[in-house]
Design a protein around this motif. Structure first.
Motif, PDB file in Angstrom:
ATOM      1  N   LEU A  94       0.828  -1.214   0.000  1.00 31.28           N
ATOM      2  CA  LEU A  94       0.000   0.000   0.000  1.00 31.28           C
ATOM      3  C   LEU A  94       0.860   1.262   0.000  1.00 31.28           C
ATOM      4  N   LEU A  95       1.880   1.274   0.862  1.00 29.23           N
ATOM      5  CA  LEU A  95       2.746   2.446   0.957  1.00 29.23           C
ATOM      6  C   LEU A  95       3.591   2.619  -0.303  1.00 29.23           C
ATOM      7  N   ALA A  96       4.011   1.505  -0.907  1.00 28.04           N
ATOM      8  CA  ALA A  96       4.782   1.589  -2.149  1.00 28.04           C
ATOM      9  C   ALA A  96       3.961   2.242  -3.240  1.00 28.04           C
ATOM     10  N   LYS A  97       2.657   1.943  -3.239  1.00 28.25           N
ATOM     11  CA  LYS A  97       1.771   2.536  -4.228  1.00 28.25           C
ATOM     12  C   LYS A  97       1.661   4.047  -4.010  1.00 28.25           C
ATOM     13  N   THR A  98       1.518   4.458  -2.765  1.00 27.56           N
ATOM     14  CA  THR A  98       1.399   5.890  -2.470  1.00 27.56           C
ATOM     15  C   THR A  98       2.712   6.625  -2.724  1.00 27.56           C
ATOM     16  N   THR A  99       3.830   5.914  -2.629  1.00 26.91           N
ATOM     17  CA  THR A  99       5.139   6.522  -2.894  1.00 26.91           C
ATOM     18  C   THR A  99       5.355   6.752  -4.380  1.00 26.91           C
ATOM     19  N   GLY A 100       4.614   6.005  -5.215  1.00 27.46           N
ATOM     20  CA  GLY A 100       4.744   6.182  -6.662  1.00 27.46           C
ATOM     21  C   GLY A 100       5.346   4.999  -7.378  1.00 27.46           C
ATOM     22  N   LEU A 101       5.618   3.906  -6.641  1.00 33.87           N
ATOM     23  CA  LEU A 101       6.165   2.716  -7.275  1.00 33.87           C
ATOM     24  C   LEU A 101       5.062   1.948  -7.995  1.00 33.87           C
ATOM     25  N   SER A 102       5.394   1.382  -9.140  1.00 34.10           N
ATOM     26  CA  SER A 102       4.442   0.528  -9.840  1.00 34.10           C
ATOM     27  C   SER A 102       4.370  -0.815  -9.140  1.00 34.10           C
ATOM     28  N   ILE A 103       3.373  -1.611  -9.482  1.00 35.11           N
ATOM     29  CA  ILE A 103       3.241  -2.930  -8.858  1.00 35.11           C
ATOM     30  C   ILE A 103       4.438  -3.803  -9.195  1.00 35.11           C
ATOM     31  N   LEU A 104       4.994  -3.631 -10.396  1.00 38.11           N
ATOM     32  CA  LEU A 104       6.175  -4.395 -10.792  1.00 38.11           C
ATOM     33  C   LEU A 104       7.380  -3.986  -9.961  1.00 38.11           C
ATOM     34  N   GLU A 105       7.544  -2.689  -9.729  1.00 42.72           N
ATOM     35  CA  GLU A 105       8.683  -2.194  -8.948  1.00 42.72           C
ATOM     36  C   GLU A 105       8.574  -2.618  -7.490  1.00 42.72           C
ATOM     37  N   VAL A 158       3.938 -12.228  -2.219  1.00 41.73           N
ATOM     38  CA  VAL A 158       2.547 -12.269  -2.687  1.00 41.73           C
ATOM     39  C   VAL A 158       1.731 -11.134  -2.083  1.00 41.73           C
ATOM     40  N   PHE A 159       1.870 -10.903  -0.776  1.00 43.85           N
ATOM     41  CA  PHE A 159       1.040  -9.889  -0.128  1.00 43.85           C
ATOM     42  C   PHE A 159       1.541  -8.472  -0.392  1.00 43.85           C
ATOM     43  N   THR A 160       2.796  -8.331  -0.836  1.00 41.37           N
ATOM     44  CA  THR A 160       3.237  -7.028  -1.335  1.00 41.37           C
ATOM     45  C   THR A 160       2.429  -6.653  -2.567  1.00 41.37           C
ATOM     46  N   ALA A 161       2.310  -7.605  -3.497  1.00 42.02           N
ATOM     47  CA  ALA A 161       1.535  -7.360  -4.726  1.00 42.02           C
ATOM     48  C   ALA A 161       0.063  -7.131  -4.405  1.00 42.02           C
ATOM     49  N   VAL A 162      -0.493  -7.932  -3.491  1.00 38.17           N
ATOM     50  CA  VAL A 162      -1.901  -7.778  -3.103  1.00 38.17           C
ATOM     51  C   VAL A 162      -2.133  -6.403  -2.492  1.00 38.17           C
TER      52      VAL A 162
END
Length: 221
Positions: A16-27, A128-132
């Protein structure tokens, strides 16, 4: 399995935080696959969001995880003989939690298959749960995504407080490191990334000097 279940909320929050930081799901998923270091990944998100030099992020990750050299070396004596490439792969997957499980087993030597089973269960859960978490974050309102940043501080407090209880050395380490980091922050002597690194190293050195001084004094007494 308890480790895999325990990783679920932390990995979910990281996604969730990676998404808010601007990272793509792949990154974000690639970071969990190739770095696989919970606290360092959380720190990296903060440093990435502040535009810190990548070299500083790598160096910070090395310092935070340098204990893994000792943990993997200890487990090398615990596991049965195996090819070097297998030992290297096994060492990469070792975490604080899997080390605790493997190191405290009563058997003198553990099968490599058992070690891989413990490590893979934890590793799979984290990835897995990072991607989820990233996927869920994409569907959350922006205000809620921003609020998830609080989880970063909650995780560090959750890791730190149990370690400080009944341990004056850890308490001293935390207080000195926090004081130095605040000083660097308010005076702007160092950037965020270097401030964390210098505070951590300086705190460790100062506390060791203090404790060695106490031991020497007790010996003379």
């Amino acid at each position: 399995m308890p480790i895999a279940i325990g990783y679920f909320p932390v990995a979910l929050t990281f996604g969730l935080l990676a998404k808010t930081t601007g990272l793509s799901i792949l990154e974000a998923t690639a970071m969990s696959i190739f770095v696989y270091a919970g606290a360092s990944q959380y720190i990296s998100l903060t440093l990435i969001s502040k535009g810190v030099d990548p070299l500083v992020i790598v160096l910070n990750t090395l310092i935070v995880n340098i204990r893994h050299f000792l943990m993997s070396a200890a487990l090398n004596e615990k596991m049965v003989h195996a090819p070097k490439w297998m030992k290297g792969l096994f060492a990469f997957w070792v975490t604080d939690e899997t080390f605790s499980v493997l190191a405290t087993r009563k058997e003198e030597r553990l099968p490599m298959a058992f070690g891989f089973g413990v490590n893979l269960a934890a590793y799979s859960s984290w990835v897995v749960f990072t991607a989820v978490g990233h996927l869920i974050g994409a569907n959350l309102p922006m205000f809620l995504q921003a609020a998830m940043s609080v989880a970063l501080y909650a995780m560090f407090i959750g890791l730190l407080v149990p370690s400080m209880r009944g341990n004056r050395k850890v308490l001293m380490l935390a207080l000195i490191a926090a004081s130095l980091n605040c000083m660097f922050y308010w005076t702007e002597w160092l950037s965020t990334g270097w401030a964390i690194i210098v505070s951590a190293l300086a705190s460790a050195i100062l506390v060791e000097i203090i404790y060695n001084g106490w031991r020497t004094k007790k010996q003379f007494v």
